[in-house]
Write a protein that holds these residues in place. Structure first.
Motif, PDB file in Angstrom:
ATOM      1  N   ASP A 117       0.813  -1.219   0.000  1.00  0.00           N
ATOM      2  CA  ASP A 117       0.000   0.000   0.000  1.00  0.00           C
ATOM      3  C   ASP A 117       0.845   1.266   0.000  1.00  0.00           C
ATOM      4  O   ASP A 117       0.409   2.313  -0.474  1.00  0.00           O
ATOM      5  N   SER A 118       2.056   1.195   0.544  1.00  0.00           N
ATOM      6  CA  SER A 118       2.897   2.390   0.627  1.00  0.00           C
ATOM      7  C   SER A 118       3.848   2.533  -0.557  1.00  0.00           C
ATOM      8  O   SER A 118       4.709   3.408  -0.548  1.00  0.00           O
ATOM      9  N   LEU A 119       3.685   1.701  -1.572  1.00  0.00           N
ATOM     10  CA  LEU A 119       4.550   1.794  -2.751  1.00  0.00           C
ATOM     11  C   LEU A 119       4.329   3.113  -3.475  1.00  0.00           C
ATOM     12  O   LEU A 119       3.197   3.541  -3.672  1.00  0.00           O
ATOM     13  N   LYS A 120       5.410   3.718  -3.911  1.00  0.00           N
ATOM     14  CA  LYS A 120       5.332   4.978  -4.641  1.00  0.00           C
ATOM     15  C   LYS A 120       5.408   4.749  -6.157  1.00  0.00           C
ATOM     16  O   LYS A 120       5.171   5.648  -6.924  1.00  0.00           O
ATOM     17  N   THR A 121       5.743   3.530  -6.552  1.00  0.00           N
ATOM     18  CA  THR A 121       5.847   3.216  -7.980  1.00  0.00           C
ATOM     19  C   THR A 121       4.521   2.672  -8.499  1.00  0.00           C
ATOM     20  O   THR A 121       3.555   2.525  -7.748  1.00  0.00           O
ATOM     21  N   ASP A 122       4.495   2.361  -9.771  1.00  0.00           N
ATOM     22  CA  ASP A 122       3.310   1.807 -10.418  1.00  0.00           C
ATOM     23  C   ASP A 122       3.009   0.430  -9.820  1.00  0.00           C
ATOM     24  O   ASP A 122       3.750  -0.529 -10.039  1.00  0.00           O
ATOM     25  N   LYS A 123       1.933   0.349  -9.059  1.00  0.00           N
ATOM     26  CA  LYS A 123       1.595  -0.897  -8.359  1.00  0.00           C
ATOM     27  C   LYS A 123       1.245  -2.019  -9.331  1.00  0.00           C
ATOM     28  O   LYS A 123       1.567  -3.177  -9.087  1.00  0.00           O
ATOM     29  N   GLN A 124       0.602  -1.684 -10.425  1.00  0.00           N
ATOM     30  CA  GLN A 124       0.209  -2.707 -11.391  1.00  0.00           C
ATOM     31  C   GLN A 124       1.457  -3.341 -12.020  1.00  0.00           C
ATOM     32  O   GLN A 124       1.538  -4.558 -12.156  1.00  0.00           O
TER      33      GLN A 124
END
Length: 188
Positions: A117-124
């Motif tokens: 949830d805290s990822l700053k990059t493209d999660k997909q």
């Protein structure tokens, strides 16, 4: 009695299958640096080895002989198939916690994600890469399963040495050739 399938359902299923193949095939084949991916799998296997708790030997003496005494043998857990299964089962599922991160140098590295949830990059894209390395792990274990299992049982795989055994000795993904070149996929 023949079953008749509706042509529309079959077409829909084939269309969905081809769409899935088109969307995910590039990601699965996108593991360019097999050495780095192999090292990530080795790290996860090392975590399993280091978290291993001592277990009792396996008592396989279930049968009684004619004198009423138990027959069979006691197997040391460290050399048992059960230990191999405990270490390798679910390993590739754990690889779904990894994603590919680009470093400042421009190289890419597999890292373990603690909180998606805290990822700053493209999660997909990160999730697609996590599925790709999980698939890579499955193929890697399938290719090396017999030799890897045997090395685990004889104790030649220790914490700190998994990467060398898995990525150099067994798969040859990380073999250096002098000027920092590697053999990937057995090709020069």
């Amino acid at each position: 009695m023949e079953k008749k399938y509706k042509t529309g359902n079959l077409r829909s299923a084939l269309w969905l299958l081809s769409l899935t193949t088109v969307l995910f095939a590039p990601v699965v084949s996108s593991i360019d640096d097999k050495c780095a991916a192999c090292k990530a799998v080795a790290v996860e296997l090392e975590i399993g080895l280091s978290n291993e708790k001592p277990k009792n030997d396996l008592d396989m003496r279930y049968r009684l002989n004619s004198k009423g005494q138990r027959e069979g043998k006691v197997i040391d857990y460290r050399v048992s198939e059960l230990r191999v299964v405990d270490l390798l089962d679910g390993l590739c599922d754990k690889m779904q916690d990894y994603m590919l991160e680009e470093l400042d140098s421009g190289k890419e590295e597999w890292i373990k994600v603690r909180d998606w949830d805290s990822l700053k990059t493209d999660k997909q894209a990160a999730k697609a890469h996590s599925k790709a390395i999980s698939t890579f792990c499955g193929r890697l274990l399938e290719e090396t399963e017999d030799e890897l299992s045997e090395r685990i049982k004889v104790g030649s795989i220790q914490v700190g040495g998994v990467s060398k055994v898995l990525c150099q000795d067994l798969t040859k993904y990380c073999i250096s050739l002098g000027n920092s070149k590697r053999i990937d996929d057995g090709e020069l």
